[in-house]
Design a protein around this motif. Sequence first.
Motif, PDB file in Angstrom:
ATOM      1  N   THR A 186       0.516  -1.550  -0.389  1.00  0.00           N
ATOM      2  CA  THR A 186      -0.226  -0.023  -0.222  1.00  0.00           C
ATOM      3  C   THR A 186       0.999   1.544  -0.059  1.00  0.00           C
ATOM      4  O   THR A 186       2.060   0.864   0.661  1.00  0.00           O
ATOM      5  N   LEU A 187       0.628   2.777  -0.791  1.00  0.00           N
ATOM      6  CA  LEU A 187       0.969   3.365  -0.717  1.00  0.00           C
ATOM      7  C   LEU A 187      -0.237   4.615  -0.143  1.00  0.00           C
ATOM      8  O   LEU A 187      -0.942   5.370  -0.366  1.00  0.00           O
ATOM      9  N   SER A 188       0.204   5.328   1.125  1.00  0.00           N
ATOM     10  CA  SER A 188      -0.941   6.261   1.872  1.00  0.00           C
ATOM     11  C   SER A 188       0.331   7.611   0.929  1.00  0.00           C
ATOM     12  O   SER A 188       1.323   7.615   0.707  1.00  0.00           O
ATOM     13  N   TYR A 189      -0.616   8.570   0.159  1.00  0.00           N
ATOM     14  CA  TYR A 189      -0.079  10.046  -0.198  1.00  0.00           C
ATOM     15  C   TYR A 189      -1.269  10.956   0.570  1.00  0.00           C
ATOM     16  O   TYR A 189      -2.732  10.713   0.869  1.00  0.00           O
ATOM     17  N   SER A 190      -1.334  11.968   0.569  1.00  0.00           N
ATOM     18  CA  SER A 190      -1.746  13.114   1.287  1.00  0.00           C
ATOM     19  C   SER A 190      -2.323  14.217  -0.652  1.00  0.00           C
ATOM     20  O   SER A 190      -0.910  14.386  -1.177  1.00  0.00           O
ATOM     21  N   LEU A 191      -2.640  15.188  -0.627  1.00  0.00           N
ATOM     22  CA  LEU A 191      -3.752  16.031  -1.313  1.00  0.00           C
ATOM     23  C   LEU A 191      -4.504  17.384  -0.537  1.00  0.00           C
ATOM     24  O   LEU A 191      -5.144  16.730   0.549  1.00  0.00           O
ATOM     25  N   ASN A 235      -7.404  25.651  -2.192  1.00  0.00           N
ATOM     26  CA  ASN A 235      -6.136  26.014  -3.096  1.00  0.00           C
ATOM     27  C   ASN A 235      -4.869  26.526  -2.321  1.00  0.00           C
ATOM     28  O   ASN A 235      -3.681  26.668  -2.966  1.00  0.00           O
ATOM     29  N   LYS A 236      -5.177  26.424  -1.125  1.00  0.00           N
ATOM     30  CA  LYS A 236      -4.173  27.316  -0.210  1.00  0.00           C
ATOM     31  C   LYS A 236      -3.371  26.083   0.630  1.00  0.00           C
ATOM     32  O   LYS A 236      -2.787  26.445   1.664  1.00  0.00           O
ATOM     33  N   MET A 237      -3.900  24.926   0.277  1.00  0.00           N
ATOM     34  CA  MET A 237      -3.497  23.522   1.242  1.00  0.00           C
ATOM     35  C   MET A 237      -3.759  23.959   2.587  1.00  0.00           C
ATOM     36  O   MET A 237      -2.738  23.544   3.059  1.00  0.00           O
ATOM     37  N   SER A 238      -4.436  23.843   2.802  1.00  0.00           N
ATOM     38  CA  SER A 238      -4.762  24.677   4.397  1.00  0.00           C
ATOM     39  C   SER A 238      -5.485  23.384   5.273  1.00  0.00           C
ATOM     40  O   SER A 238      -6.036  22.734   6.624  1.00  0.00           O
ATOM     41  N   GLN A 239      -6.300  22.173   4.411  1.00  0.00           N
ATOM     42  CA  GLN A 239      -6.426  21.123   4.780  1.00  0.00           C
ATOM     43  C   GLN A 239      -6.328  20.558   3.552  1.00  0.00           C
ATOM     44  O   GLN A 239      -6.212  20.392   2.039  1.00  0.00           O
ATOM     45  N   MET A 240      -5.669  18.895   4.494  1.00  0.00           N
ATOM     46  CA  MET A 240      -5.418  17.973   3.556  1.00  0.00           C
ATOM     47  C   MET A 240      -5.822  16.901   3.979  1.00  0.00           C
ATOM     48  O   MET A 240      -6.675  16.460   5.086  1.00  0.00           O
ATOM     49  N   VAL A 241      -5.896  15.681   3.051  1.00  0.00           N
ATOM     50  CA  VAL A 241      -6.735  14.645   3.028  1.00  0.00           C
ATOM     51  C   VAL A 241      -5.659  13.491   2.848  1.00  0.00           C
ATOM     52  O   VAL A 241      -5.312  14.012   1.949  1.00  0.00           O
ATOM     53  N   THR A 242      -5.490  11.991   3.152  1.00  0.00           N
ATOM     54  CA  THR A 242      -4.871  11.324   2.787  1.00  0.00           C
ATOM     55  C   THR A 242      -5.742  10.212   2.871  1.00  0.00           C
ATOM     56  O   THR A 242      -6.790   9.838   2.933  1.00  0.00           O
ATOM     57  N   LYS A 243      -5.185   9.470   0.931  1.00  0.00           N
ATOM     58  CA  LYS A 243      -5.665   8.760   0.526  1.00  0.00           C
ATOM     59  C   LYS A 243      -4.212   6.996  -0.175  1.00  0.00           C
ATOM     60  O   LYS A 243      -3.300   7.620   0.991  1.00  0.00           O
ATOM     61  N   THR A 244      -5.235   5.813   0.262  1.00  0.00           N
ATOM     62  CA  THR A 244      -4.538   4.883  -0.215  1.00  0.00           C
ATOM     63  C   THR A 244      -4.269   3.916  -0.860  1.00  0.00           C
ATOM     64  O   THR A 244      -5.906   4.147  -1.902  1.00  0.00           O
ATOM     65  N   VAL A 245      -3.006   4.170  -2.139  1.00  0.00           N
ATOM     66  CA  VAL A 245      -3.500   2.860  -2.967  1.00  0.00           C
ATOM     67  C   VAL A 245      -3.053   1.926  -2.564  1.00  0.00           C
ATOM     68  O   VAL A 245      -1.889   1.724  -2.347  1.00  0.00           O
ATOM     69  N   ARG A 246      -3.473   0.228  -3.051  1.00  0.00           N
ATOM     70  CA  ARG A 246      -3.108  -1.037  -3.028  1.00  0.00           C
ATOM     71  C   ARG A 246      -2.231  -0.634  -4.389  1.00  0.00           C
ATOM     72  O   ARG A 246      -2.371  -0.372  -5.583  1.00  0.00           O
TER      73      ARG A 246
END
Length: 544
Positions: free
Chosen positions: A151-156, A160-171
């Motif tokens: 698995t690889l977890s990444y955030s985006l 536009n201001k990057m004040s909130q990040m969400v983490t997702k996972t790809v298998r």
Amino acid sequence: MAAAVRGCGGVWCWVWQRGAGGSASRGQRAVAGSVRGVAVPAGKSGPAPWVPVVGLEIHAQISSNSKLFSGSEVQFAAPPNSAVSFFDASLPGTLPVINRRCVEAAVMTGLALNCSINKRSLFDRKHYFYADLPAGYQITQQRVPIAVNGTLSYSLCTDNKMSQMVTKTVRIKQIQLEQDSGKSLHDDTRSQTLVDLNRAGVGLMEVVMEPDMCCGEEAAAAVRELQLILQMLGSSHAVMAEGQLRVDANVSVHHPGEPYGVRTEVKNINSIRFLAKAVDYEIQRQIEELENGGTILNETRAFDSKLGCTVPMRDKEGKQDYRFMPEPNLPPLILYDTKSLPTNMNHQQVVNIDWIHERLPDLPSVKRAKLVEQYGILPEHSFTLLNEDGLTEFFENVLKHTQMKPKKVIGWILNDLLSYLNQHSLTVKESPVTSSILADLLNLLEKKEISSTAAKQVLLELWKGEGKTPLEIVKEKKLELIQDQEALEQICQAVIDGQENEVMAVKAGNHKVLNKLIGLVQRKTQGRSNPVLVKQLLEKKLLG
């Protein structure tokens, strides 16, 4: 024209389609997982929703002095055909000898991506004809790869201001070792193709990601995170501009509840920015094609960065038979852990999975958490520090030589240093302002020898790279703070005397107007007054 698209996690978005006028504008392209363009599921009168599906195959060149099965040197931009062994050229009678470093790099990468490492993996021949593949086949791992099920977890960012990040996972489906091919150089003016075999046989790790992503932004974020991991591990330099990280994107769209649509493969994308654009364009193209009554071909496409679109290369309807077969000249690749390692075996001659695991460095997620905890910076700032090559080291070097708090330093790094570098297309290593020079400037500011306005003036002079120190520039430009409080009081009084309306507003209780008076004093002193002291003097004169 827009179509409703269902993103990962049930988020509904608008994907703007290309109309007769051309491609969608940057502002129109909504991204799954983003708060921009979020829409409700389409009703009876609305457009039919679409679900994009994106999977990636990433080829990472292993950081090794020699090739996967030969002793030839690996060197970028070497003279053509200057690093080719008899085996690379596929001369009769030559045999492959596996490179231990490449195996260890693949194991290290698999462990970092939470994969199961196969203690027994196999090599196969994948047959196809191309001019820069002299053997007529590629040695790869089709049946039993070296690592699986990771698995690889990444955030985006969600705005536009990057004040909130969400983490997702790809298998991660698998990681396999394989050879790279040579390079064909097409000379259109002479209608000929030249072959350079320097790259032939260079060790690659192919990382196959499951189709768990749904837009270009997610694909780009996942690849950037993988790139950082590879670089921190040292298993690959992963410089996309040098072809050390190449991405193939598989894209399809379908309606909710229906089987996946026919996919297209966009090959050899060599930029994270182009990856995001290619995926988003391909999603839009397929939606438009289907809504106009057309069909999607199972084909290979390329991304034209100048036109900003994908173009057909070849169709894949007639599935190519690669005639996979076991590689007869390589035995199974056997790895060990501490439990399975025979006591009588020389540890120098085997690859020990546990030994590699114990020596894994901090991964990007751990490094970010440490930056936040150690320096008290915001999580989104830690992403920027790691995403820019060399910026974390620059930040920490500044902190070693300044008394300014990290939260203030990060502002100067991100708002002033990084913006200048981006405007002039410079890397951190190419910055004319070194970490020690910036620390000297911030020390002057922290000791209240200059104002923040003067500090920015000094920084502008430092960008010229004339070799002057911040202190020399301060003295030359006479930017020191005014220390004579009596003189400063006279300037404040002069400003008050000339601003009757503002003075009345402040006395009436509108204290925000006080900022304008402070700005006027700053202008009169050419940034040489301490704003805190000026505020105190004005408040004393106006409010008692």
